[in-house]
Structure formats: structure tokens, C-alpha cells
Design a protein around this motif. Structure first.
Motif, mmCIF file in Angstrom:
data_model
loop_
_atom_site.group_PDB
_atom_site.id
_atom_site.type_symbol
_atom_site.label_atom_id
_atom_site.label_comp_id
_atom_site.label_asym_id
_atom_site.label_seq_id
_atom_site.Cartn_x
_atom_site.Cartn_y
_atom_site.Cartn_z
ATOM 1 N N GLN A 1 0.832 -1.203 0.000
ATOM 2 C CA GLN A 1 0.000 0.000 0.000
ATOM 3 C C GLN A 1 0.869 1.257 0.000
ATOM 4 O O GLN A 1 2.068 1.217 0.268
ATOM 5 C CB GLN A 1 -0.942 -0.023 1.197
ATOM 6 N N GLU A 2 0.223 2.389 -0.273
ATOM 7 C CA GLU A 2 0.957 3.624 -0.521
ATOM 8 C C GLU A 2 1.764 4.094 0.682
ATOM 9 O O GLU A 2 2.885 4.586 0.534
ATOM 10 C CB GLU A 2 -0.017 4.730 -0.955
ATOM 11 N N PHE A 3 1.236 3.948 1.905
ATOM 12 C CA PHE A 3 1.960 4.469 3.066
ATOM 13 C C PHE A 3 3.237 3.676 3.331
ATOM 14 O O PHE A 3 4.223 4.213 3.831
ATOM 15 C CB PHE A 3 1.057 4.487 4.313
ATOM 16 N N VAL A 4 3.239 2.382 2.953
ATOM 17 C CA VAL A 4 4.459 1.587 3.090
ATOM 18 C C VAL A 4 5.468 1.997 2.021
ATOM 19 O O VAL A 4 6.672 2.144 2.304
ATOM 20 C CB VAL A 4 4.143 0.082 2.988
ATOM 21 N N GLU A 5 5.005 2.199 0.797
ATOM 22 C CA GLU A 5 5.896 2.647 -0.276
ATOM 23 C C GLU A 5 6.468 4.020 0.045
ATOM 24 O O GLU A 5 7.645 4.301 -0.236
ATOM 25 C CB GLU A 5 5.123 2.697 -1.602
ATOM 26 N N SER A 6 5.658 4.870 0.657
ATOM 27 C CA SER A 6 6.131 6.199 1.038
ATOM 28 C C SER A 6 7.226 6.115 2.089
ATOM 29 O O SER A 6 8.228 6.849 2.036
ATOM 30 C CB SER A 6 4.962 7.035 1.557
ATOM 31 N N ALA A 7 7.055 5.208 3.056
ATOM 32 C CA ALA A 7 8.076 5.032 4.088
ATOM 33 C C ALA A 7 9.378 4.519 3.485
ATOM 34 O O ALA A 7 10.472 4.934 3.882
ATOM 35 C CB ALA A 7 7.567 4.067 5.160
ATOM 36 N N LYS A 8 9.278 3.612 2.510
ATOM 37 C CA LYS A 8 10.484 3.120 1.836
ATOM 38 C C LYS A 8 11.183 4.250 1.081
ATOM 39 O O LYS A 8 12.418 4.345 1.080
ATOM 40 C CB LYS A 8 10.113 2.003 0.856
ATOM 41 N N ALA A 9 10.390 5.126 0.448
ATOM 42 C CA ALA A 9 10.956 6.223 -0.341
ATOM 43 C C ALA A 9 11.699 7.228 0.529
ATOM 44 O O ALA A 9 12.654 7.869 0.067
ATOM 45 C CB ALA A 9 9.854 6.920 -1.124
ATOM 46 N N GLY B 1 13.525 6.464 3.006
ATOM 47 C CA GLY B 1 14.746 5.856 3.496
ATOM 48 C C GLY B 1 14.603 5.107 4.807
ATOM 49 O O GLY B 1 15.610 4.762 5.435
ATOM 50 N N SER B 2 13.383 4.823 5.252
ATOM 51 C CA SER B 2 13.179 4.080 6.498
ATOM 52 C C SER B 2 13.690 2.648 6.354
ATOM 53 O O SER B 2 13.541 2.028 5.293
ATOM 54 C CB SER B 2 11.691 4.061 6.867
ATOM 55 N N SER B 3 14.282 2.128 7.410
ATOM 56 C CA SER B 3 14.782 0.756 7.377
ATOM 57 C C SER B 3 13.616 -0.226 7.403
ATOM 58 O O SER B 3 12.491 0.124 7.771
ATOM 59 C CB SER B 3 15.694 0.504 8.572
ATOM 60 N N ASP B 4 13.918 -1.465 7.002
ATOM 61 C CA ASP B 4 12.861 -2.478 6.962
ATOM 62 C C ASP B 4 12.266 -2.729 8.349
ATOM 63 O O ASP B 4 11.039 -2.864 8.496
ATOM 64 C CB ASP B 4 13.418 -3.787 6.389
ATOM 65 N N LEU B 5 13.121 -2.811 9.376
ATOM 66 C CA LEU B 5 12.620 -3.049 10.728
ATOM 67 C C LEU B 5 11.731 -1.898 11.200
ATOM 68 O O LEU B 5 10.701 -2.116 11.847
ATOM 69 C CB LEU B 5 13.781 -3.251 11.702
ATOM 70 N N ARG B 6 12.116 -0.661 10.875
ATOM 71 C CA ARG B 6 11.306 0.495 11.253
ATOM 72 C C ARG B 6 9.943 0.453 10.562
ATOM 73 O O ARG B 6 8.910 0.723 11.180
ATOM 74 C CB ARG B 6 12.041 1.786 10.897
ATOM 75 N N ILE B 7 9.953 0.074 9.298
ATOM 76 C CA ILE B 7 8.687 -0.022 8.552
ATOM 77 C C ILE B 7 7.805 -1.110 9.154
ATOM 78 O O ILE B 7 6.584 -0.927 9.327
ATOM 79 C CB ILE B 7 8.969 -0.310 7.064
ATOM 80 N N ILE B 8 8.421 -2.255 9.498
ATOM 81 C CA ILE B 8 7.646 -3.367 10.058
ATOM 82 C C ILE B 8 7.008 -2.971 11.380
ATOM 83 O O ILE B 8 5.811 -3.197 11.596
ATOM 84 C CB ILE B 8 8.545 -4.606 10.232
ATOM 85 N N PHE B 9 7.798 -2.369 12.291
ATOM 86 C CA PHE B 9 7.297 -2.063 13.634
ATOM 87 C C PHE B 9 6.405 -0.814 13.665
ATOM 88 O O PHE B 9 5.453 -0.769 14.451
ATOM 89 C CB PHE B 9 8.469 -1.885 14.609
ATOM 90 N N LYS B 10 6.700 0.174 12.829
ATOM 91 C CA LYS B 10 5.967 1.435 12.909
ATOM 92 C C LYS B 10 4.778 1.505 11.969
ATOM 93 O O LYS B 10 3.763 2.134 12.284
ATOM 94 C CB LYS B 10 6.914 2.602 12.616
#
Length: 296
Positions: free
Chosen positions: A186-194, A196-205
Motif C-alpha cells: 500500500q501507498e503508506f508503506v511505499e512512502s516510508a520506503k521512499a 529511506g526508512s529501514s525495513d525493521l522500522r517499517i515493520i514495527f511502525k
């Protein structure tokens, strides 16, 4: 301007979150059985907290001159083969049962949720390895797996919670994995990747917080199952050691006298049934209240 906008967005998100919680509560209130279950659980929690005040006797206080007493004003639920007050033991036993249920499910949610999130987010080989391990654990009946763990670790409260928790991990791993797969693109996950958020940060947050609804429902139902599993282990002698009061152990101790003194098994059995009933109906109510299809 930027700070003002950030504050406004924060207030907006907070109001939206409060509005969603109010919506869940309003839908939950319409389910009478769920409210009954919630009331029962609140009473059980209060009883467990204030057991020292409510219980008229100590859980291991013996009166060998008054063994096998039937229910009376002095002993509301009667006494057992050692003259111990059954009412007091059931009250103290609520502490053990709730503690085992909550902590065991907590272990399963934390470990299983993390493994499921990692498997669903990374997919590929990581997903295959984690989920094949979960499939192996799921192929073993939960009670049999819990028996094996307790038999290996030994009888104690901590080992009982570990055994029940570990045997429940695969269920939560599969639930979280399915939710992560549905939202990871989904868009908010793609935005977090864009950003520069780390994978662990994306998973937990970002990922895990959006998977909480089905986990909360399963955890509520799972606590009742964990209490039943713990009672079953104690019933066959693999639970908590006496004289610590535990409802399953009380059932096991009273089964030899069930013909002449049925109250020894009746009241602990009723306590187990009422507690599991409360968790089940509350879990069903939460499932309906958190269902997005019912928000219209």
C-alpha cells in the motif's frame, strides 16, 4: 508554517483515532453478550487483584477436623479432603489462571507476530523457511506440544506459561503474515520506503500497527483457550505443583471423590466454564466491532 501544519496533522490524526475507538465501542455496546463477557472479566480481574481481601481463608489453610464439608455459610463452596476452603482456593486460583492466560498469549503474540510480519514482508526464502517451521508446529496438536514442552522443562508456573505460549505461536504467525501480505504494497508503506526508512522500522511502525485488529480478536479468544490448556495440563499432573491453587489441579484432586462429594469438582469446573465463556463472547464481539464491513 510547516510546524503549524505538522501540529494540525497531529491533532487531526489523534481525533481520527479517537473517533475510530468510539466507533468500535459503540458497535461493541450493541452486542449484549460481549458486554456481559466484559463485565464478567472485569469482575474476575478485580477478584484476582483483591484476592487477599475477598478470600475468607488462606488458599493452603487446612482444617483436618472439617474435611469434605458441604457448602454452608461458613464455607460457601465447602471444603476439600484437607479441610481447605474451596471458595478461597477458587478466588486465589483466578490469579493463576488469568496470569497464565495473559502471559502465555503475550508470548505467542510477540514471537508469532514478529515471525509472521517478517515472513509476510520479505517473502521469498525467508517466508518459506519461517512458515514451513510454523507448519511443522501446526501439525502437532497444541495440547500434545504443550505436554512435551512441560515434560521437558519440568512442572512450574513459568514453564507452564512458556509451554502454552510456544504451542500457540503458529496461529498468530499465520494471522499476521496474511495481514502483512495484504498491506505491504500500500501507498503508506511505499512512502516510508521512499523516505529511506529501514525495513525493521517499517515493520514495527507502519506494518504491525495496521495488523492489530485481527490479532486483538484472536488474542482475546486465545486467552480462554490458554486457560483451558493450562487447566488440562494441571489436570494430568503436568501443571503447577500443589498446594498452589489452580482450577485444573482442583478438578484433578476432586475427581476421586466426585460420587460422594461432587462440590469438589463442580465449583472449579464452573469457574473454568464462566471464564472461557466470557473471553469467547468478548472475542466474538470484538471481531464484529472491528470488522470494517460493519462501519457503514
Amino acid at each position: 508554517m510547516a510546524e503549524t501544519k505538522a501540529v494540525a496533522n497531529g491533532k487531526k490524526n489523534k481525533n481520527k483515532s479517537n473517533s475510530q475507538l468510539m466507533g468500535v465501542w459503540m458497535r461493541l455496546k450493541k452486542n449484549r453478550l460481549a458486554i456481559i463477557g466484559l463485565v464478567i472479566l472485569v469482575i474476575l480481574i478485580l477478584v484476582a487483584i483483591f484476592a487477599n481481601i475477598i478470600a475468607p481463608y488462606g488458599y493452603d489453610e487446612q482444617d483436618l477436623q472439617n474435611t469434605f464439608q458441604t457448602p454452608s455459610l461458613k464455607h460457601l463452596f465447602g471444603t476439600d479432603e484437607f479441610g481447605r476452603d474451596i471458595f478461597s482456593r477458587i478466588i486465589y486460583g483466578s490469579r493463576i489462571s488469568l496470569q497464565v492466560g495473559v502471559i502465555a498469549v503475550g508470548i505467542a503474540v510477540v514471537v508469532g507476530g514478529f515471525l509472521g510480519a517478517v515472513a509476510g514482508y520479505f517473502s521469498g526464502k525467508v517466508d518459506n523457511v519461517i512458515m514451513r517451521i510454523m507448519d511443522i508446529l501446526l501439525s502437532i496438536p497444541q495440547m500434545l506440544l504443550a505436554i512435551s514442552i512441560v515434560a521437558a522443562l519440568g512442572n512450574s508456573l513459568i514453564n507452564l506459561m512458556i509451554a502454552v505460549g510456544v504451542s500457540s505461536i503458529p496461529q498468530y504467525a499465520r494471522i499476521v503474515r496474511a495481514s502483512v501480505i495484504s498491506i505491504k504494497n500500500q501507498e503508506f508503506v511505499e512512502s516510508a520506503k521512499a523516505t529511506g526508512s529501514s525495513d525493521l522500522r517499517i515493520i514495527f511502525k507502519h506494518v504491525i500497527p495496521n495488523c492489530l485488529a485481527p490479532v486483538i480478536v484472536q488474542a482475546t479468544l486465545g486467552i480462554g483457550l490458554a486457560i483451558l490448556t493450562a487447566a488440562g495440563l494441571s489436570f494430568i499432573g503436568l501443571g503447577i505443583k500443589p498446594p498452589t491453587p489452580e482450577w485444573g489441579a482442583m478438578l484433578s484432586g476432586g475427581r476421586m471423590y466426585i460420587r460422594n462429594y461432587p462440590h469438589l469438582t463442580l465449583f472449579p469446573g464452573i469457574a473454568i466454564v464462566i471464564t472461557i465463556f466470557a473471553f469467547n463472547v468478548l472475542g466474538d464481539g470484538l471481531r464484529d466491532a472491528l470488522d470494517p464491513k460493519l462501519k457503514q
